[in-house]
Design a protein around this motif. Structure first.
Motif, PDB file in Angstrom:
ATOM      1  N   ILE A  83      38.611 -94.484  25.135  1.00 11.97           N
ATOM      2  CA  ILE A  83      39.656 -93.722  24.449  1.00 11.97           C
ATOM      3  C   ILE A  83      39.616 -92.249  24.854  1.00 11.97           C
ATOM      4  CG2 ILE A  83      40.386 -92.878  22.181  1.00 11.97           C
ATOM      5  CD1 ILE A  83      39.634 -95.609  21.042  1.00 11.97           C
ATOM      6  N   LYS A  84      38.434 -91.696  25.012  1.00 10.66           N
ATOM      7  CA  LYS A  84      38.321 -90.299  25.428  1.00 10.66           C
ATOM      8  C   LYS A  84      39.012 -90.076  26.765  1.00 10.66           C
ATOM      9  CE  LYS A  84      34.966 -86.618  26.295  1.00 10.66           C
ATOM     10  NZ  LYS A  84      33.526 -86.254  26.308  1.00 10.66           N
ATOM     11  N   MET A 110      36.532 -85.492  19.680  1.00  3.37           N
ATOM     12  CA  MET A 110      36.946 -85.432  21.081  1.00  3.37           C
ATOM     13  C   MET A 110      38.342 -84.824  21.218  1.00  3.37           C
ATOM     14  SD  MET A 110      37.665 -89.492  22.017  1.00  3.37           S
ATOM     15  CE  MET A 110      36.034 -90.045  21.539  1.00  3.37           C
ATOM     16  N   ALA A 111      39.208 -85.043  20.224  1.00  6.17           N
ATOM     17  CA  ALA A 111      40.558 -84.488  20.280  1.00  6.17           C
ATOM     18  C   ALA A 111      40.531 -82.967  20.224  1.00  6.17           C
ATOM     19  CB  ALA A 111      41.401 -85.036  19.137  1.00  6.17           C
ATOM     20  N   LYS A 112      39.656 -82.419  19.400  1.00  5.90           N
ATOM     21  CA  LYS A 112      39.601 -80.953  19.311  1.00  5.90           C
ATOM     22  C   LYS A 112      39.154 -80.345  20.628  1.00  5.90           C
ATOM     23  CE  LYS A 112      38.175 -77.016  16.643  1.00  5.90           C
ATOM     24  NZ  LYS A 112      37.619 -76.492  15.377  1.00  5.90           N
ATOM     25  N   VAL A 118      45.016 -82.772  15.297  1.00  2.52           N
ATOM     26  CA  VAL A 118      44.674 -83.996  14.575  1.00  2.52           C
ATOM     27  C   VAL A 118      45.137 -83.882  13.127  1.00  2.52           C
ATOM     28  CG1 VAL A 118      42.805 -85.491  13.793  1.00  2.52           C
ATOM     29  CG2 VAL A 118      42.677 -84.408  16.047  1.00  2.52           C
ATOM     30  N   TYR A 119      45.770 -84.965  12.640  1.00  2.00           N
ATOM     31  CA  TYR A 119      46.216 -85.037  11.254  1.00  2.00           C
ATOM     32  C   TYR A 119      45.618 -86.296  10.627  1.00  2.00           C
ATOM     33  CZ  TYR A 119      49.489 -81.611  13.020  1.00  2.00           C
ATOM     34  OH  TYR A 119      50.019 -80.490  13.605  1.00  2.00           O
ATOM     35  N   TYR A 120      45.063 -86.127   9.446  1.00  2.00           N
ATOM     36  CA  TYR A 120      44.460 -87.280   8.760  1.00  2.00           C
ATOM     37  C   TYR A 120      45.406 -87.734   7.654  1.00  2.00           C
ATOM     38  CZ  TYR A 120      40.100 -89.907   8.944  1.00  2.00           C
ATOM     39  OH  TYR A 120      39.163 -90.866   9.195  1.00  2.00           O
ATOM     40  N   TYR A 121      45.939 -88.932   7.825  1.00  2.00           N
ATOM     41  CA  TYR A 121      46.837 -89.537   6.831  1.00  2.00           C
ATOM     42  C   TYR A 121      46.096 -90.724   6.220  1.00  2.00           C
ATOM     43  CZ  TYR A 121      51.078 -91.786   4.954  1.00  2.00           C
ATOM     44  OH  TYR A 121      52.023 -92.361   4.138  1.00  2.00           O
TER      45      TYR A 121
END
Length: 382
Positions: A83-84, A110-112, A118-121
């Motif tokens: 995924i990275k 890894m996204a940062k 990044v959004y946490y829903y």
């Protein structure tokens, strides 16, 4: 600095059936606001129906309990590496994480590093245990979007950018229609879970409880709602042939929930679905003894089921670990079958709960928040 692709897809990371449902509703809301948006990442069948280009099935991380996660660690680490590389190549405009903190926290990290917001829903239940993980979210997640009424104050206490949108189930459940449906007094529902391990642990217990109820209540009928992606042959192999049971597909679950006098269910989002529909539930859960021991040391809430947490009292009896026995389930079931006052008390409490989870429109509010914030993230100040 923002390094996502403003015209790229939104990457979803979803690891279980309830997240698949909520992810699909959020995708619908995104498309209503931005028709050109596309989606990729990890999800399930509901999200695929809404247009998700699936790179990884959510079943790849469908694990239960601490020791079970450790056992699958090599496979998960390999998946994370893949995924990275994909995130670095695709550069999605944003990443939406749905619950599953043990996996999704690594995606956030890894996204940062890649500069992708990044959004946490469906925010992880860090308020329930290991609350210190909220500091991780503050560092690695741009915005947390809460769906439970008590979560906003918790996250705000950690100095986080948090928004409360209400519970998306209020959009999913056809409550007006369900309220008109009759309850069949001799029908008992079975919801043993969505993962093989939990089903294998709980369904035999539910069957033993049904056998104990048969003496005084020989007219009871059982109906088992299969979770999305679960093999019906597994369910049949775990249920005794001498106790009649019917199997229902996930597409008919809400109508089935409503038709039951009560349900025996694994702990999970389904307990809130049944509560909003108004059907009493006996909540059970089993994990390995080590997982149970560790959890008892770390958990800092009194209940594990969402209806109890929202109401602040035990409206749904909870049978966890060693307490999840056929004898205990059958004992409470007899009370609900034989004592109309006790049963009606549960039904009335569920009516109150429905008023406490926000108005319909949660996915739309969440999508708007994310799209508005992406304009800020991609702007000159980044």
């Amino acid at each position: 600095m923002y390094k996502g692709n403003p015209s790229g897809p939104i990457w979803f990371s979803v690891g279980e059936a309830s997240g698949d449902l909520h992810g699909a509703e959020l995708m619908k809301a995104f498309r209503a606001l931005a028709p050109d948006v596309s989606f990729t990442g990890m999800g399930g069948p509901a999200m695929e129906q809404e247009g998700l280009t699936t790179r990884h099935s959510m079943r790849e991380i469908s694990l239960v309990g601490i020791t079970e996660i450790l056992g699958g660690l090599p496979r998960i680490l390999k998946l994370l590496g893949t995924i990275k590389n994909e995130l670095a190549a695709i550069r999605p405009r944003a990443i939406v994480l749905v619950d599953c903190p043990e996996f999704n926290f690594r995606i956030a990290r890894m996204a940062k590093k890649l500069g992708i917001p990044v959004y946490y829903y469906i925010s992880p239940q860090v308020w329930a245990w290991r609350s210190g993980r909220a500091t991780f979210l503050r560092e690695f997640v741009r915005k947390v979007i809460c769906i439970l009424p008590f979560e906003q104050d918790f996250y705000a206490g950690y100095g986080m950018d948090v928004a409360y949108v209400g519970h998306p189930l209020m959009d999913v459940l056809p409550l007006d229609r369900l309220d008109e449906m009759p309850v069949r007094d001799n029908r008992i529902g079975l919801l043993p879970g969505s993962r093989t391990k939990e089903v294998s642990a709980l369904l035999p217990v539910f069957a033993d409880a049904a056998r104990q109820l048969a003496g005084a209540h020989p007219d009871l009928e059982y109906v088992l709602v299969r979770a999305p992606g679960l093999d019906e042959s597994l369910l049949r192999s775990l249920w005794p042939e001498d106790i009649p049971v019917s199997f229902v597909s996930p597409d008919e679950r809400y109508e089935t929930f409503r038709s039951c006098r009560f349900i025996m269910a694994a702990s999970g989002t389904v307990t809130l679905e049944t509560a909003l529909i108004g059907t009493p539930v006996l909540v059970a859960y089993k994990v390995s003894p080590l997982s149970e021991l560790i959890a008892r040391m770390l958990v800092n809430v009194q209940y594990i089921s969402l209806p109890n947490l929202i109401l602040g009292r035990e409206i749904y009896p909870e049978f966890i670990g060693k307490k999840a026995s056929a004898e205990n389930l059958a004992r409470t079931a007899r009370t609900w079958l034989d004592d109309a006052t006790a049963y009606d008390e549960i039904k009335n409490g569920l009516k109150v709960l429905r008023t406490m989870v926000g108005d319909p429109g949660a996915p739309g509010r969440a999508a708007q928040i994310i799209l508005d914030d992406l304009k800020v993230a991609a702007g000159p100040t980044g």
